[in-house]
Write a protein that holds these residues in place. Structure first.
Motif, PDB file in Angstrom:
ATOM      1  N   VAL A  43      15.584   2.030   1.629  1.00  0.00           N
ATOM      2  CA  VAL A  43      14.310   1.366   1.346  1.00  0.00           C
ATOM      3  C   VAL A  43      13.512   1.195   2.637  1.00  0.00           C
ATOM      4  CG1 VAL A  43      13.275  -0.809   0.579  1.00  0.00           C
ATOM      5  CG2 VAL A  43      15.069   0.271  -0.784  1.00  0.00           C
ATOM      6  N   SER A  44      14.181   0.822   3.695  1.00  0.00           N
ATOM      7  CA  SER A  44      13.510   0.652   4.986  1.00  0.00           C
ATOM      8  C   SER A  44      12.933   1.979   5.482  1.00  0.00           C
ATOM      9  CB  SER A  44      14.498   0.099   6.013  1.00  0.00           C
ATOM     10  OG  SER A  44      13.893  -0.019   7.277  1.00  0.00           O
ATOM     11  N   ALA A  45      13.701   3.043   5.380  1.00  0.00           N
ATOM     12  CA  ALA A  45      13.227   4.356   5.833  1.00  0.00           C
ATOM     13  C   ALA A  45      12.046   4.830   4.997  1.00  0.00           C
ATOM     14  CB  ALA A  45      14.363   5.378   5.762  1.00  0.00           C
ATOM     15  N   LEU A  46      12.106   4.645   3.692  1.00  0.00           N
ATOM     16  CA  LEU A  46      11.006   5.060   2.818  1.00  0.00           C
ATOM     17  C   LEU A  46       9.749   4.239   3.098  1.00  0.00           C
ATOM     18  CD1 LEU A  46      13.073   5.480  -0.450  1.00  0.00           C
ATOM     19  CD2 LEU A  46      11.983   7.324   0.858  1.00  0.00           C
ATOM     20  N   ALA A  47       9.925   2.941   3.322  1.00  0.00           N
ATOM     21  CA  ALA A  47       8.784   2.085   3.653  1.00  0.00           C
ATOM     22  C   ALA A  47       8.184   2.491   4.995  1.00  0.00           C
ATOM     23  CB  ALA A  47       9.207   0.622   3.663  1.00  0.00           C
ATOM     24  N   SER A  48       9.019   2.852   5.953  1.00  0.00           N
ATOM     25  CA  SER A  48       8.532   3.301   7.268  1.00  0.00           C
ATOM     26  C   SER A  48       7.725   4.589   7.152  1.00  0.00           C
ATOM     27  CB  SER A  48       9.696   3.527   8.227  1.00  0.00           C
ATOM     28  OG  SER A  48      10.308   2.305   8.543  1.00  0.00           O
ATOM     29  N   ALA A  49       8.013   5.364   6.106  1.00  0.00           N
ATOM     30  CA  ALA A  49       7.274   6.606   5.865  1.00  0.00           C
ATOM     31  C   ALA A  49       5.976   6.351   5.103  1.00  0.00           C
ATOM     32  CB  ALA A  49       8.144   7.587   5.087  1.00  0.00           C
ATOM     33  N   GLY A  50       5.667   5.078   4.840  1.00  0.00           N
ATOM     34  CA  GLY A  50       4.406   4.738   4.195  1.00  0.00           C
ATOM     35  C   GLY A  50       4.464   4.594   2.687  1.00  0.00           C
ATOM     36  N   SER A  66       0.853  -1.182   0.000  1.00  0.00           N
ATOM     37  CA  SER A  66       0.000   0.000   0.000  1.00  0.00           C
ATOM     38  C   SER A  66       0.889   1.231   0.000  1.00  0.00           C
ATOM     39  CB  SER A  66      -0.890  -0.013   1.239  1.00  0.00           C
ATOM     40  OG  SER A  66      -0.087   0.038   2.401  1.00  0.00           O
ATOM     41  N   GLY A  67       0.283   2.384  -0.215  1.00  0.00           N
ATOM     42  CA  GLY A  67       1.049   3.616  -0.209  1.00  0.00           C
ATOM     43  C   GLY A  67       1.481   4.021  -1.597  1.00  0.00           C
ATOM     44  N   THR A  68       2.093   5.165  -1.659  1.00  0.00           N
ATOM     45  CA  THR A  68       2.608   5.701  -2.909  1.00  0.00           C
ATOM     46  C   THR A  68       3.703   4.790  -3.451  1.00  0.00           C
ATOM     47  OG1 THR A  68       2.130   7.944  -2.168  1.00  0.00           O
ATOM     48  CG2 THR A  68       3.724   7.702  -3.950  1.00  0.00           C
ATOM     49  N   ARG A  69       3.605   4.422  -4.728  1.00  0.00           N
ATOM     50  CA  ARG A  69       4.612   3.552  -5.341  1.00  0.00           C
ATOM     51  C   ARG A  69       5.811   4.373  -5.789  1.00  0.00           C
ATOM     52  NH1 ARG A  69       2.795  -0.729  -9.536  1.00  0.00           N
ATOM     53  NH2 ARG A  69       4.770  -1.599  -8.878  1.00  0.00           N
ATOM     54  N   VAL A  70       6.973   3.981  -5.301  1.00  0.00           N
ATOM     55  CA  VAL A  70       8.214   4.670  -5.611  1.00  0.00           C
ATOM     56  C   VAL A  70       9.238   3.645  -6.092  1.00  0.00           C
ATOM     57  CG1 VAL A  70      10.131   5.999  -4.644  1.00  0.00           C
ATOM     58  CG2 VAL A  70       7.791   6.467  -3.908  1.00  0.00           C
ATOM     59  N   ALA A  71       9.921   3.977  -7.178  1.00  0.00           N
ATOM     60  CA  ALA A  71      11.008   3.140  -7.666  1.00  0.00           C
ATOM     61  C   ALA A  71      12.315   3.653  -7.072  1.00  0.00           C
ATOM     62  CB  ALA A  71      11.074   3.199  -9.191  1.00  0.00           C
ATOM     63  N   ALA A 115       5.441   2.618  -0.839  1.00  0.00           N
ATOM     64  CA  ALA A 115       5.618   1.271  -1.376  1.00  0.00           C
ATOM     65  C   ALA A 115       6.816   1.328  -2.311  1.00  0.00           C
ATOM     66  CB  ALA A 115       4.365   0.825  -2.111  1.00  0.00           C
ATOM     67  N   VAL A 116       7.961   0.874  -1.835  1.00  0.00           N
ATOM     68  CA  VAL A 116       9.222   1.031  -2.552  1.00  0.00           C
ATOM     69  C   VAL A 116       9.603  -0.270  -3.246  1.00  0.00           C
ATOM     70  CG1 VAL A 116      11.654   1.652  -2.337  1.00  0.00           C
ATOM     71  CG2 VAL A 116       9.965   2.686  -0.811  1.00  0.00           C
TER      72      VAL A 116
END
Length: 87
Positions: free
Chosen positions: A28-35, A2-7, A37-38
């Motif tokens: 990747v972990s930090a971006l995923a923690s921010a909600g 879920s969340g905004t998809r980011v490459a 979808a990496v």
């Protein structure tokens, strides 16, 4: 996911260039923690659907140097499909 998809855009690790993207796991972990979808993707992978991402975070694309013309063509194409974010 879920969340905004980011490459998270990186380069292909090869036997001749075995140096992995050492920041990848932490970022990747930090971006995923921010909600967000990496997904980790290689910039020159021809099967990536860049339009499915809301943004492409340019991280470790170090192999662009000897392939500058290819990289710039890729960047122009991808910029028409999603937002490129330098880091």
């Amino acid at each position: 996911m879920s969340g905004t998809r980011v490459a998270y855009v990186t380069y292909r690790v090869e036997a001749t260039r075995p140096d992995p993207d050492i920041d990848m796991e932490l970022a990747v972990s930090a971006l995923a923690s921010a909600g967000l979808a990496v997904e980790v993707v290689v910039w020159d992978d021809p099967v990536v659907d860049w339009a499915c991402y809301e943004a492409a975070l340019l991280r470790s694309v170090w192999d662009y140097v000897p392939r500058f013309a290819d990289f710039m063509g890729w960047a122009r194409q991808v910029a028409g499909q999603t937002r490129l974010v330098p880091s």
